[in-house]
Design a protein around this motif. Sequence first.
Motif, PDB file in Angstrom:
ATOM      1  N   ALA A  30     147.919  17.105  62.307  1.00  0.00           N
ATOM      2  CA  ALA A  30     148.000  17.083  60.844  1.00  0.00           C
ATOM      3  C   ALA A  30     148.515  18.414  60.320  1.00  0.00           C
ATOM      4  O   ALA A  30     147.963  19.469  60.634  1.00  0.00           O
ATOM      5  N   THR A  31     149.570  18.338  59.533  1.00  0.00           N
ATOM      6  CA  THR A  31     150.123  19.529  58.884  1.00  0.00           C
ATOM      7  C   THR A  31     150.461  19.165  57.448  1.00  0.00           C
ATOM      8  O   THR A  31     150.466  17.978  57.083  1.00  0.00           O
ATOM      9  N   THR A  32     150.811  20.163  56.652  1.00  0.00           N
ATOM     10  CA  THR A  32     151.249  19.868  55.285  1.00  0.00           C
ATOM     11  C   THR A  32     152.696  19.378  55.257  1.00  0.00           C
ATOM     12  O   THR A  32     153.199  19.031  54.191  1.00  0.00           O
ATOM     13  N   ALA A  33     153.318  19.339  56.416  1.00  0.00           N
ATOM     14  CA  ALA A  33     154.654  18.734  56.505  1.00  0.00           C
ATOM     15  C   ALA A  33     154.559  17.272  56.899  1.00  0.00           C
ATOM     16  O   ALA A  33     155.579  16.577  56.941  1.00  0.00           O
ATOM     17  N   GLY A  34     153.342  16.819  57.199  1.00  0.00           N
ATOM     18  CA  GLY A  34     153.159  15.429  57.579  1.00  0.00           C
ATOM     19  C   GLY A  34     152.186  15.292  58.729  1.00  0.00           C
ATOM     20  O   GLY A  34     151.718  16.278  59.301  1.00  0.00           O
ATOM     21  N   ILE A  35     151.871  14.052  59.057  1.00  0.00           N
ATOM     22  CA  ILE A  35     150.976  13.746  60.179  1.00  0.00           C
ATOM     23  C   ILE A  35     151.850  13.216  61.304  1.00  0.00           C
ATOM     24  O   ILE A  35     152.721  12.355  61.083  1.00  0.00           O
ATOM     25  N   TRP A  36     151.646  13.719  62.507  1.00  0.00           N
ATOM     26  CA  TRP A  36     152.362  13.212  63.678  1.00  0.00           C
ATOM     27  C   TRP A  36     151.385  12.607  64.659  1.00  0.00           C
ATOM     28  O   TRP A  36     150.314  13.190  64.883  1.00  0.00           O
ATOM     29  N   VAL A  53     151.633  18.382  72.685  1.00  0.00           N
ATOM     30  CA  VAL A  53     151.713  17.566  71.456  1.00  0.00           C
ATOM     31  C   VAL A  53     152.081  18.423  70.258  1.00  0.00           C
ATOM     32  O   VAL A  53     152.745  17.949  69.322  1.00  0.00           O
ATOM     33  N   LEU A  54     151.660  19.683  70.251  1.00  0.00           N
ATOM     34  CA  LEU A  54     152.021  20.559  69.131  1.00  0.00           C
ATOM     35  C   LEU A  54     153.537  20.760  69.079  1.00  0.00           C
ATOM     36  O   LEU A  54     154.130  20.780  68.001  1.00  0.00           O
ATOM     37  N   THR A  55     154.145  20.886  70.231  1.00  0.00           N
ATOM     38  CA  THR A  55     155.599  21.035  70.283  1.00  0.00           C
ATOM     39  C   THR A  55     156.286  19.752  69.825  1.00  0.00           C
ATOM     40  O   THR A  55     157.260  19.795  69.062  1.00  0.00           O
ATOM     41  N   LYS A  56     155.770  18.622  70.272  1.00  0.00           N
ATOM     42  CA  LYS A  56     156.347  17.345  69.829  1.00  0.00           C
ATOM     43  C   LYS A  56     156.215  17.192  68.322  1.00  0.00           C
ATOM     44  O   LYS A  56     157.148  16.739  67.638  1.00  0.00           O
ATOM     45  N   ALA A  57     155.062  17.542  67.795  1.00  0.00           N
ATOM     46  CA  ALA A  57     154.836  17.422  66.358  1.00  0.00           C
ATOM     47  C   ALA A  57     155.777  18.345  65.589  1.00  0.00           C
ATOM     48  O   ALA A  57     156.387  17.946  64.591  1.00  0.00           O
ATOM     49  N   ALA A  58     155.907  19.558  66.061  1.00  0.00           N
ATOM     50  CA  ALA A  58     156.773  20.522  65.388  1.00  0.00           C
ATOM     51  C   ALA A  58     158.230  20.036  65.367  1.00  0.00           C
ATOM     52  O   ALA A  58     158.927  20.127  64.359  1.00  0.00           O
ATOM     53  N   ASP A  59     158.674  19.477  66.488  1.00  0.00           N
ATOM     54  CA  ASP A  59     160.046  18.964  66.567  1.00  0.00           C
ATOM     55  C   ASP A  59     160.230  17.794  65.616  1.00  0.00           C
ATOM     56  O   ASP A  59     161.211  17.712  64.880  1.00  0.00           O
ATOM     57  N   SER A  60     159.265  16.884  65.631  1.00  0.00           N
ATOM     58  CA  SER A  60     159.373  15.687  64.800  1.00  0.00           C
ATOM     59  C   SER A  60     159.326  16.021  63.317  1.00  0.00           C
ATOM     60  O   SER A  60     160.044  15.430  62.498  1.00  0.00           O
ATOM     61  N   LEU A  61     158.468  16.963  62.952  1.00  0.00           N
ATOM     62  CA  LEU A  61     158.292  17.331  61.544  1.00  0.00           C
ATOM     63  C   LEU A  61     159.251  18.432  61.113  1.00  0.00           C
ATOM     64  O   LEU A  61     159.171  18.911  59.981  1.00  0.00           O
ATOM     65  N   GLN A  62     160.118  18.813  62.034  1.00  0.00           N
ATOM     66  CA  GLN A  62     161.144  19.827  61.751  1.00  0.00           C
ATOM     67  C   GLN A  62     160.539  21.144  61.295  1.00  0.00           C
ATOM     68  O   GLN A  62     160.997  21.763  60.328  1.00  0.00           O
ATOM     69  N   ASP A  96     144.278  19.901  63.326  1.00  0.00           N
ATOM     70  CA  ASP A  96     144.838  20.518  62.132  1.00  0.00           C
ATOM     71  C   ASP A  96     145.710  21.692  62.566  1.00  0.00           C
ATOM     72  O   ASP A  96     145.281  22.521  63.370  1.00  0.00           O
ATOM     73  N   TYR A  97     146.926  21.759  62.065  1.00  0.00           N
ATOM     74  CA  TYR A  97     147.895  22.747  62.557  1.00  0.00           C
ATOM     75  C   TYR A  97     148.563  23.402  61.365  1.00  0.00           C
ATOM     76  O   TYR A  97     149.131  22.724  60.492  1.00  0.00           O
TER      77      TYR A  97
ATOM     78  N   GLY B  21     147.737  12.744  50.476  1.00  0.00           N
ATOM     79  CA  GLY B  21     147.375  11.819  51.551  1.00  0.00           C
ATOM     80  C   GLY B  21     146.300  12.346  52.486  1.00  0.00           C
ATOM     81  O   GLY B  21     145.383  13.067  52.082  1.00  0.00           O
ATOM     82  N   ARG B  22     146.429  12.002  53.752  1.00  0.00           N
ATOM     83  CA  ARG B  22     145.382  12.267  54.733  1.00  0.00           C
ATOM     84  C   ARG B  22     145.068  13.729  54.933  1.00  0.00           C
ATOM     85  O   ARG B  22     143.929  14.089  55.259  1.00  0.00           O
ATOM     86  N   ILE B  23     146.067  14.616  54.762  1.00  0.00           N
ATOM     87  CA  ILE B  23     145.799  16.036  55.008  1.00  0.00           C
ATOM     88  C   ILE B  23     144.730  16.545  54.049  1.00  0.00           C
ATOM     89  O   ILE B  23     143.958  17.452  54.385  1.00  0.00           O
ATOM     90  N   LEU B  24     144.648  15.968  52.866  1.00  0.00           N
ATOM     91  CA  LEU B  24     143.635  16.390  51.907  1.00  0.00           C
ATOM     92  C   LEU B  24     142.240  16.052  52.422  1.00  0.00           C
ATOM     93  O   LEU B  24     141.311  16.860  52.331  1.00  0.00           O
ATOM     94  N   GLU B  25     142.096  14.870  52.952  1.00  0.00           N
ATOM     95  CA  GLU B  25     140.805  14.449  53.492  1.00  0.00           C
ATOM     96  C   GLU B  25     140.440  15.283  54.724  1.00  0.00           C
ATOM     97  O   GLU B  25     139.304  15.717  54.881  1.00  0.00           O
ATOM     98  N   ILE B  26     141.429  15.505  55.580  1.00  0.00           N
ATOM     99  CA  ILE B  26     141.186  16.260  56.811  1.00  0.00           C
ATOM    100  C   ILE B  26     140.737  17.677  56.495  1.00  0.00           C
ATOM    101  O   ILE B  26     139.834  18.216  57.132  1.00  0.00           O
ATOM    102  N   ARG B  27     141.347  18.304  55.493  1.00  0.00           N
ATOM    103  CA  ARG B  27     141.059  19.710  55.199  1.00  0.00           C
ATOM    104  C   ARG B  27     139.988  19.904  54.141  1.00  0.00           C
ATOM    105  O   ARG B  27     139.535  21.014  53.936  1.00  0.00           O
TER     106      ARG B  27
END
Lengths: 107, 149
Positions: A30-36, A53-62, A96-97, B21-27
């Motif tokens: 989970a990041t503020t750029a999205g959930i992966w 997975v952190l690397t995959k998430a970072a790549d996917s979420l740019q 959370d990342y 969305g979900r990040i609000l709930e998570i954090r």
Amino acid sequence: MSNKSDASSGADSAHGPKSPKPNHLLVEVATTAGIWPSDGPEEVPNHQKVKVVLTKAADSLQLRDTSNWIASVDGLEINPELNYVDQTLAGHIVIDYGPREGGGGRE
Amino acid sequence: MVVNEAISRTLFEESTKGISGRILEIRGWKVWVNSYPILEVSFVAEGRQELRIKMICDDWNDLPPSVELLSSDGTKLTSLTGVVAAGTQFHAGPHPVKGGPFICMVGTREYHTHGSHLSDLWENYRNNERYRLDSILTQIWNAWKKAKP
């Protein structure tokens, strides 16, 4: 460290949340750029290093620069260089990342 | 230099669209305002007094956000007592320009306008991904988590 386990062991998608197969766990980042991943948790081997997975998430979420980012589960920081078993992480976890707090000033 | 408002608004929206969305709930974040030029979010956690962060992003990103520390009802904090421990990032104040307690951390207007840091230019950070608005807010949240009173 958190050790979250789904209560519905062996349940299928029609009757409850998915449970991971043996020696695996379900992971979301989970990041503020999205959930992966965007379509539900990734099933990963529990001896895999967290950083995969952190690397995959970072790549996917740019995310171009995740240096000095911290990963945490249930409010506790985890070590991306270790695997999930070593950090007592199991079941379905949400990592959370995000960037670590910057240094404060000295006034 | 006065930044073009349309550009500032676009950059603001790009930088804050994921705060939902979900990040609000998570954090444990509660969004009060996410509309240019204001991003206002509360941090909520068990055993902690709610801290409401108001980021005023006029002239974003030529200027960093001005960050106000508010109580849960939206009134400005006059003291950090009981809310967050003063220390590295949270400063008891008073800020020499704005007064009151403030966040002294790269990426806040209060840091870059403080006499001790005038040479640490915002210009050196503004294009770094670490200093997007959502990233600055995340940094403040991470600092808050560690600064239990």
